[in-house]
Design a protein around this motif. Structure first.
Motif, PDB file in Angstrom:
ATOM      1  N   GLY A  76       0.455  -0.936   0.237  1.00  0.00           N
ATOM      2  CA  GLY A  76       0.565  -0.073   0.108  1.00  0.00           C
ATOM      3  C   GLY A  76       0.649   1.841  -0.002  1.00  0.00           C
ATOM      4  N   LEU A  77       2.303   1.074  -0.464  1.00  0.00           N
ATOM      5  CA  LEU A  77       2.938   2.402  -0.170  1.00  0.00           C
ATOM      6  C   LEU A  77       3.955   2.030  -1.771  1.00  0.00           C
ATOM      7  N   TYR A  78       3.900   3.435  -1.689  1.00  0.00           N
ATOM      8  CA  TYR A  78       5.594   2.970  -3.479  1.00  0.00           C
ATOM      9  C   TYR A  78       6.563   4.881  -2.544  1.00  0.00           C
ATOM     10  N   SER A  79       8.342   3.902  -3.391  1.00  0.00           N
ATOM     11  CA  SER A  79       8.289   5.223  -2.463  1.00  0.00           C
ATOM     12  C   SER A  79       9.301   5.586  -3.777  1.00  0.00           C
ATOM     13  N   GLY A 102       0.988  10.247   2.168  1.00  0.00           N
ATOM     14  CA  GLY A 102       2.163   9.420   3.210  1.00  0.00           C
ATOM     15  C   GLY A 102       3.211  10.227   3.705  1.00  0.00           C
ATOM     16  N   ALA A 103       3.548   9.749   3.489  1.00  0.00           N
ATOM     17  CA  ALA A 103       5.086  10.409   4.067  1.00  0.00           C
ATOM     18  C   ALA A 103       6.234  10.521   4.044  1.00  0.00           C
ATOM     19  N   PHE A 104       6.711  11.694   3.549  1.00  0.00           N
ATOM     20  CA  PHE A 104       8.314  13.077   3.554  1.00  0.00           C
ATOM     21  C   PHE A 104       9.221  13.163   4.300  1.00  0.00           C
ATOM     22  N   LEU A 105      10.134  12.536   4.231  1.00  0.00           N
ATOM     23  CA  LEU A 105      10.786  12.560   4.474  1.00  0.00           C
ATOM     24  C   LEU A 105      12.310  12.523   3.752  1.00  0.00           C
ATOM     25  N   HIS A 106      13.107  13.563   5.096  1.00  0.00           N
ATOM     26  CA  HIS A 106      14.498  14.184   4.242  1.00  0.00           C
ATOM     27  C   HIS A 106      15.771  14.811   5.707  1.00  0.00           C
ATOM     28  N   ILE A 107      17.026  14.537   4.840  1.00  0.00           N
ATOM     29  CA  ILE A 107      18.095  14.764   5.342  1.00  0.00           C
ATOM     30  C   ILE A 107      18.958  15.973   4.476  1.00  0.00           C
ATOM     31  N   PRO A 108      19.669  17.263   5.596  1.00  0.00           N
ATOM     32  CA  PRO A 108      20.482  17.355   5.299  1.00  0.00           C
ATOM     33  C   PRO A 108      21.546  16.441   4.769  1.00  0.00           C
ATOM     34  N   ALA A 109      22.558  16.407   3.635  1.00  0.00           N
ATOM     35  CA  ALA A 109      23.694  16.079   3.426  1.00  0.00           C
ATOM     36  C   ALA A 109      25.269  16.839   4.184  1.00  0.00           C
ATOM     37  N   PRO A 110      25.999  15.902   3.883  1.00  0.00           N
ATOM     38  CA  PRO A 110      27.300  17.216   4.417  1.00  0.00           C
ATOM     39  C   PRO A 110      27.547  18.061   3.088  1.00  0.00           C
ATOM     40  N   ASP A 111      27.347  17.843   2.008  1.00  0.00           N
ATOM     41  CA  ASP A 111      27.678  18.150   0.715  1.00  0.00           C
ATOM     42  C   ASP A 111      26.709  19.844   0.867  1.00  0.00           C
ATOM     43  N   GLY A 112      25.977  19.380   1.897  1.00  0.00           N
ATOM     44  CA  GLY A 112      24.905  20.836   1.397  1.00  0.00           C
ATOM     45  C   GLY A 112      23.732  20.049   0.619  1.00  0.00           C
ATOM     46  N   THR A 113      23.588  19.534  -0.031  1.00  0.00           N
ATOM     47  CA  THR A 113      22.698  18.781  -0.392  1.00  0.00           C
ATOM     48  C   THR A 113      21.194  18.280   0.611  1.00  0.00           C
ATOM     49  N   VAL A 114      20.545  18.142  -0.108  1.00  0.00           N
ATOM     50  CA  VAL A 114      19.021  17.464   0.989  1.00  0.00           C
ATOM     51  C   VAL A 114      18.977  16.289  -0.007  1.00  0.00           C
ATOM     52  N   GLN A 119       7.168   8.758   0.228  1.00  0.00           N
ATOM     53  CA  GLN A 119       6.521   7.446   0.551  1.00  0.00           C
ATOM     54  C   GLN A 119       5.295   7.438   0.819  1.00  0.00           C
ATOM     55  N   VAL A 120       4.417   7.620  -0.657  1.00  0.00           N
ATOM     56  CA  VAL A 120       3.568   7.256  -1.113  1.00  0.00           C
ATOM     57  C   VAL A 120       2.214   6.432  -1.006  1.00  0.00           C
ATOM     58  N   ALA A 121       0.664   6.786  -0.189  1.00  0.00           N
ATOM     59  CA  ALA A 121       0.176   6.027   0.088  1.00  0.00           C
ATOM     60  C   ALA A 121      -0.512   5.939  -0.776  1.00  0.00           C
ATOM     61  N   ASP A 122      -1.315   4.408  -1.805  1.00  0.00           N
ATOM     62  CA  ASP A 122      -1.828   4.514  -2.931  1.00  0.00           C
ATOM     63  C   ASP A 122      -2.703   2.799  -2.738  1.00  0.00           C
ATOM     64  N   PRO A 123      -3.317   2.047  -2.385  1.00  0.00           N
ATOM     65  CA  PRO A 123      -3.754   1.160  -2.660  1.00  0.00           C
ATOM     66  C   PRO A 123      -3.282  -0.166  -3.943  1.00  0.00           C
ATOM     67  N   ARG A 124      -2.960   0.683  -4.782  1.00  0.00           N
ATOM     68  CA  ARG A 124      -2.994   0.202  -6.453  1.00  0.00           C
ATOM     69  C   ARG A 124      -1.498   0.204  -6.722  1.00  0.00           C
ATOM     70  N   PRO A 125      -0.937  -0.524  -7.179  1.00  0.00           N
ATOM     71  CA  PRO A 125       1.200  -0.218  -7.198  1.00  0.00           C
ATOM     72  C   PRO A 125       0.220   0.705  -8.605  1.00  0.00           C
ATOM     73  N   LYS A 245       1.398   5.969   8.423  1.00  0.00           N
ATOM     74  CA  LYS A 245       1.613   6.030   6.676  1.00  0.00           C
ATOM     75  C   LYS A 245       0.643   6.122   5.458  1.00  0.00           C
ATOM     76  N   THR A 246      -0.509   5.191   5.819  1.00  0.00           N
ATOM     77  CA  THR A 246      -1.972   4.900   4.927  1.00  0.00           C
ATOM     78  C   THR A 246      -3.269   5.218   6.136  1.00  0.00           C
ATOM     79  N   SER A 247      -2.849   5.751   6.916  1.00  0.00           N
ATOM     80  CA  SER A 247      -4.710   6.288   7.926  1.00  0.00           C
ATOM     81  C   SER A 247      -5.277   6.789   7.192  1.00  0.00           C
ATOM     82  N   GLY A 248      -6.766   6.402   6.851  1.00  0.00           N
ATOM     83  CA  GLY A 248      -7.233   7.629   6.702  1.00  0.00           C
ATOM     84  C   GLY A 248      -7.378   8.949   7.688  1.00  0.00           C
ATOM     85  N   PRO A 249      -8.966   9.823   6.948  1.00  0.00           N
ATOM     86  CA  PRO A 249      -8.540  11.088   7.378  1.00  0.00           C
ATOM     87  C   PRO A 249      -8.941  11.193   9.221  1.00  0.00           C
ATOM     88  N   LEU A 250      -9.628  10.492   9.615  1.00  0.00           N
ATOM     89  CA  LEU A 250      -9.648   9.867  10.855  1.00  0.00           C
ATOM     90  C   LEU A 250      -8.515  10.327  11.864  1.00  0.00           C
TER      91      LEU A 250
END
Length: 294
Positions: A76-79, A102-114, A119-125, A245-250
């Protein structure tokens, strides 16, 4: 990046005297005296004292060990992940945004990039082939249009990695017999960003169990006993992570209310079992491993 980890592990294996052969697909294994003979699709075979299946989620060794073993299923998730440039970000900080899609993750790298991962929630691949980078970025920009920081990072992306489907696997009942054993994702794809670390833990525990046992079979049984409880707890945490990451509105509303309090007061205590686990010391290597016979 995962590629850098693989390079380091491969270099260390080579320095330890490991001979790496690629391009062979395991199709079977049978007892051979006091060892095991692995059979490959090209008709070749190799004999060794022990066959270790460290061949990942789609493990061929798992099926050889137990033809009735569970198979992976879409979770139920693709990345989609990538690297962005020119985006201000606080160094030393792991960032996670729980969005509608879904969730969105990010970290700053030592070279200044991110470095980032959506991680997108989708019942269909989704269709993964014949979709260009621009179309993926446009799709993500639409999905995360209500989230300012993820949207800024997506628009500043300079490198996009291959999208992947995220899978689940039911508990694998058989991890070993007398001469074959599974480690890492072949036995337990836990997810939650802990796949590589759990595999490395497996390797250390397996080495210790074999060094201290009177026989290979006893060592494999002890490895199984030592790892089951910890992996079970990790798998439960991964399910909770995936469900968030795949939960409904409530459920999303409740999560957004509870998470700031939970992270601020309980996160460190709740993850102590994971990050302070003592695996012990690797046994000293008494002799070089015996090369496989072909």
């Amino acid at each position: 990046m995962r590629g850098s980890l693989v390079e380091v592990l491969r270099k260390c294996a080579t320095q330890a005297g490991v001979r790496i052969v690629t391009g062979r697909r395991l199709v079977g294994a049978e007892p051979a005296g006091d060892g095991v003979r692995a059979q490959f699709a090209d008709g070749s075979s190799a004999r060794a004292d022990l066959l270790i299946g460290a061949d990942g989620l789609w493990s061929a060794t798992r099926s050889v060990l137990d033809p009735g073993a569970p198979r992976p299923a879409y979770g139920g998730l693709y990345s989609v992940s990538g690297v962005a440039d020119g985006v201000p970000a606080e160094t030393g900080t792991f960032n996670m945004v729980f969005a509608r899609s879904g969730a969105f993750l990010h970290i700053p790298a030592p070279d200044g990039t991110v470095w980032w991962s959506a991680q997108v929630a989708d019942p269909r691949p989704p269709k993964l082939t014949d979709v260009g980078d621009d179309r993926w970025l446009d799709r993500l920009a639409e999905l995360y249009r209500f989230e300012p920081q993820p949207l800024e990072i997506i628009r500043a992306t300079t490198q996009l990695h291959r999208p992947t489907l995220m899978h689940t696997l039911a508990e694998v009942p058989i991890w070993h017999d007398e001469r074959v054993v599974l480690v890492g994702d072949a036995a337990h794809p836990v997810g939650a960003g802990q796949g590589a670390s759990m595999a490395i833990e497996d390797a250390v525990v397996l080495a210790r169990a074999l060094a201290e046992a009177d026989s290979t079979g006893e060592g494999l049984a002890e490895y199984d006993r030592l790892r089951r409880a910890r992996i079970g707890k990790m798998a439960k945490a991964a399910r909770t992570n995936r469900d968030a990451k795949t939960s409904g509105p409530l459920a999303r509303l409740l999560r957004d209310l509870v998470m700031p309090i939970a992270f601020g007061h309980f996160y460190e205590r709740a993850t102590t079992w994971l990050y302070t686990h003592d695996l012990g010391t690797l046994p000293a290597q008494a002799e070089q491993p015996r090369p496989a016979e072909h």
